[in-house]
Design a protein around this motif. Sequence first.
Motif, PDB file in Angstrom:
ATOM      1  N   LYS A 142       6.690  -9.413  -0.016  1.00 21.13           N
ATOM      2  CA  LYS A 142       8.103  -9.221   0.301  1.00 21.13           C
ATOM      3  C   LYS A 142       8.301  -8.092   1.305  1.00 21.13           C
ATOM      4  O   LYS A 142       9.326  -8.016   1.969  1.00 21.13           O
ATOM      5  CB  LYS A 142       8.908  -8.956  -0.967  1.00 21.13           C
ATOM      6  N   ASP A 143       7.329  -7.216   1.407  1.00 21.85           N
ATOM      7  CA  ASP A 143       7.348  -6.153   2.417  1.00 21.85           C
ATOM      8  C   ASP A 143       6.029  -6.241   3.178  1.00 21.85           C
ATOM      9  O   ASP A 143       4.953  -6.038   2.599  1.00 21.85           O
ATOM     10  CB  ASP A 143       7.491  -4.783   1.745  1.00 21.85           C
ATOM     11  N   GLU A 144       6.101  -6.551   4.464  1.00 25.57           N
ATOM     12  CA  GLU A 144       4.889  -6.759   5.261  1.00 25.57           C
ATOM     13  C   GLU A 144       4.001  -5.528   5.302  1.00 25.57           C
ATOM     14  O   GLU A 144       2.800  -5.618   5.600  1.00 25.57           O
ATOM     15  CB  GLU A 144       5.251  -7.192   6.680  1.00 25.57           C
ATOM     16  N   ARG A 145       4.569  -4.370   4.994  1.00 26.34           N
ATOM     17  CA  ARG A 145       3.774  -3.144   5.038  1.00 26.34           C
ATOM     18  C   ARG A 145       2.705  -3.114   3.956  1.00 26.34           C
ATOM     19  O   ARG A 145       1.706  -2.393   4.090  1.00 26.34           O
ATOM     20  CB  ARG A 145       4.688  -1.927   4.924  1.00 26.34           C
ATOM     21  N   ILE A 146       2.877  -3.905   2.887  1.00 30.21           N
ATOM     22  CA  ILE A 146       1.829  -3.992   1.859  1.00 30.21           C
ATOM     23  C   ILE A 146       0.582  -4.615   2.467  1.00 30.21           C
ATOM     24  O   ILE A 146      -0.541  -4.135   2.258  1.00 30.21           O
ATOM     25  CB  ILE A 146       2.318  -4.799   0.639  1.00 30.21           C
ATOM     26  N   LYS A 153      -6.660  -0.354   4.694  1.00 30.08           N
ATOM     27  CA  LYS A 153      -7.627   0.045   3.670  1.00 30.08           C
ATOM     28  C   LYS A 153      -8.949  -0.684   3.859  1.00 30.08           C
ATOM     29  O   LYS A 153     -10.032  -0.108   3.670  1.00 30.08           O
ATOM     30  CB  LYS A 153      -7.056  -0.253   2.276  1.00 30.08           C
ATOM     31  N   SER A 154      -8.874  -1.952   4.236  1.00 34.69           N
ATOM     32  CA  SER A 154     -10.081  -2.750   4.431  1.00 34.69           C
ATOM     33  C   SER A 154     -10.875  -2.302   5.651  1.00 34.69           C
ATOM     34  O   SER A 154     -12.084  -2.537   5.738  1.00 34.69           O
ATOM     35  CB  SER A 154      -9.726  -4.233   4.550  1.00 34.69           C
ATOM     36  N   LEU A 180      11.613  -1.738  -1.761  1.00 34.60           N
ATOM     37  CA  LEU A 180      10.585  -0.964  -1.064  1.00 34.60           C
ATOM     38  C   LEU A 180      11.085  -0.423   0.278  1.00 34.60           C
ATOM     39  O   LEU A 180      10.455   0.468   0.854  1.00 34.60           O
ATOM     40  CB  LEU A 180       9.332  -1.815  -0.849  1.00 34.60           C
ATOM     41  N   SER A 181      12.196  -0.949   0.757  1.00 35.95           N
ATOM     42  CA  SER A 181      12.703  -0.493   2.057  1.00 35.95           C
ATOM     43  C   SER A 181      13.155   0.972   2.020  1.00 35.95           C
ATOM     44  O   SER A 181      13.322   1.592   3.070  1.00 35.95           O
ATOM     45  CB  SER A 181      13.862  -1.380   2.522  1.00 35.95           C
ATOM     46  N   VAL A 182      13.355   1.524   0.819  1.00 35.81           N
ATOM     47  CA  VAL A 182      13.775   2.927   0.725  1.00 35.81           C
ATOM     48  C   VAL A 182      12.618   3.870   1.047  1.00 35.81           C
ATOM     49  O   VAL A 182      12.835   5.057   1.310  1.00 35.81           O
ATOM     50  CB  VAL A 182      14.341   3.262  -0.677  1.00 35.81           C
ATOM     51  N   PHE A 183      11.396   3.356   1.023  1.00 36.76           N
ATOM     52  CA  PHE A 183      10.235   4.184   1.332  1.00 36.76           C
ATOM     53  C   PHE A 183       9.935   4.152   2.828  1.00 36.76           C
ATOM     54  O   PHE A 183       9.969   3.098   3.458  1.00 36.76           O
ATOM     55  CB  PHE A 183       8.987   3.687   0.588  1.00 36.76           C
ATOM     56  N   THR A 184       9.609   5.302   3.391  1.00 30.07           N
ATOM     57  CA  THR A 184       9.057   5.318   4.738  1.00 30.07           C
ATOM     58  C   THR A 184       7.651   4.731   4.652  1.00 30.07           C
ATOM     59  O   THR A 184       7.087   4.587   3.558  1.00 30.07           O
ATOM     60  CB  THR A 184       8.974   6.748   5.299  1.00 30.07           C
ATOM     61  N   GLN A 185       7.071   4.421   5.790  1.00 28.31           N
ATOM     62  CA  GLN A 185       5.711   3.876   5.751  1.00 28.31           C
ATOM     63  C   GLN A 185       4.746   4.874   5.122  1.00 28.31           C
ATOM     64  O   GLN A 185       3.881   4.489   4.321  1.00 28.31           O
ATOM     65  CB  GLN A 185       5.231   3.510   7.158  1.00 28.31           C
ATOM     66  N   GLU A 186       4.882   6.143   5.464  1.00 32.82           N
ATOM     67  CA  GLU A 186       3.984   7.145   4.890  1.00 32.82           C
ATOM     68  C   GLU A 186       4.145   7.215   3.375  1.00 32.82           C
ATOM     69  O   GLU A 186       3.149   7.286   2.638  1.00 32.82           O
ATOM     70  CB  GLU A 186       4.273   8.520   5.505  1.00 32.82           C
ATOM     71  N   LEU A 188       5.271   4.841   1.336  1.00 35.96           N
ATOM     72  CA  LEU A 188       4.769   3.623   0.724  1.00 35.96           C
ATOM     73  C   LEU A 188       3.245   3.609   0.701  1.00 35.96           C
ATOM     74  O   LEU A 188       2.627   3.254  -0.316  1.00 35.96           O
ATOM     75  CB  LEU A 188       5.293   2.397   1.460  1.00 35.96           C
ATOM     76  N   PHE A 189       2.627   4.000   1.805  1.00 37.45           N
ATOM     77  CA  PHE A 189       1.166   4.038   1.856  1.00 37.45           C
ATOM     78  C   PHE A 189       0.608   5.029   0.836  1.00 37.45           C
ATOM     79  O   PHE A 189      -0.423   4.767   0.208  1.00 37.45           O
ATOM     80  CB  PHE A 189       0.691   4.393   3.265  1.00 37.45           C
ATOM     81  N   ASN A 190       1.290   6.152   0.649  1.00 41.23           N
ATOM     82  CA  ASN A 190       0.845   7.120  -0.366  1.00 41.23           C
ATOM     83  C   ASN A 190       0.921   6.515  -1.757  1.00 41.23           C
ATOM     84  O   ASN A 190       0.019   6.728  -2.591  1.00 41.23           O
ATOM     85  CB  ASN A 190       1.690   8.393  -0.296  1.00 41.23           C
ATOM     86  N   LYS A 191       1.985   5.770  -2.031  1.00 38.38           N
ATOM     87  CA  LYS A 191       2.124   5.103  -3.328  1.00 38.38           C
ATOM     88  C   LYS A 191       1.014   4.074  -3.530  1.00 38.38           C
ATOM     89  O   LYS A 191       0.422   3.974  -4.610  1.00 38.38           O
ATOM     90  CB  LYS A 191       3.490   4.420  -3.427  1.00 38.38           C
ATOM     91  N   LEU A 192       0.741   3.308  -2.489  1.00 39.30           N
ATOM     92  CA  LEU A 192      -0.296   2.280  -2.579  1.00 39.30           C
ATOM     93  C   LEU A 192      -1.685   2.905  -2.711  1.00 39.30           C
ATOM     94  O   LEU A 192      -2.549   2.376  -3.422  1.00 39.30           O
ATOM     95  CB  LEU A 192      -0.224   1.357  -1.365  1.00 39.30           C
ATOM     96  N   ASN A 193      -1.901   4.019  -2.051  1.00 39.60           N
ATOM     97  CA  ASN A 193      -3.170   4.731  -2.209  1.00 39.60           C
ATOM     98  C   ASN A 193      -3.346   5.204  -3.647  1.00 39.60           C
ATOM     99  O   ASN A 193      -4.456   5.200  -4.197  1.00 39.60           O
ATOM    100  CB  ASN A 193      -3.232   5.932  -1.263  1.00 39.60           C
TER     101      ASN A 193
END
Length: 265
Positions: A142-146, A153-154, A180-186, A188-193
Amino acid sequence: MANLIRNMNGKKAYVGILSPEEIKDAEKLMESLLQAIPVLEDELERSYGNSIKRNRLEYAHEYGRKLRELLEMHSVKKYQKIIFFEQIRYFASQDENLPKDRSESRGILNYYYKLANYPLEEAKLINWSEWSQLFDIPALTKDERIVDWLIFKSKEAKIPRELFRELMTGIRLFSKNKDLSVFTQEQLFNKLNQIYTVTFNKLNLYEKYFTSRQLEPTKARMTQKQKYREKYFNDVLKTLKINKDLTLEEVCEEIFVNVYNAPAL
């Protein structure tokens, strides 16, 4: 907007109430697909032949790239994509080995289309079975940034299959009911990390408490793996919100021991 035809019990049915002119347009589009799709499939057959299974990702990417061209050529709107792909499958495709759709919203041609959104060299960082797993869960795309994060990461290191499967559960539960749009890319990436680390810790803890000691969790935990997998992630994420005193590693171990009833070391 394209004028489309869909399959109704094996017969053609125009989508919507069309004027005579619109019916002509729909038939022209159908004729175009009846010519273009078999040609594409013949070209792919010549390129890959018996190696299609081995090169499924490259095959899917090339097919998807052509689908993107056709959508643009015929002015197919985003909301018409699924019907357009159904039209190709039921009327134009001659590929007897085209994988079955998993459901109306999980069609293989839509997966090919989504895959072609990424450059081939980046797409190849994740294997086809993992892309399929990713596309199977709408919450993960739903969010292409994932997907951007997964590719990023790969590039650092190939994500092992078992870790990837566990990671998909963690990301799905993290993103559930979230905007997820409330997160900046940084952010969101920190959350995913963080989810990646929680996943990595789980596999290491399983090795520590069970595999290295030639032990297994209880029968219930072995037969209901997804239930306990989700409980681990949910409990870790919940604990991280309310307990700021423990490190991430400490939280993961405490939750793992509780969820899997791990025997003391």
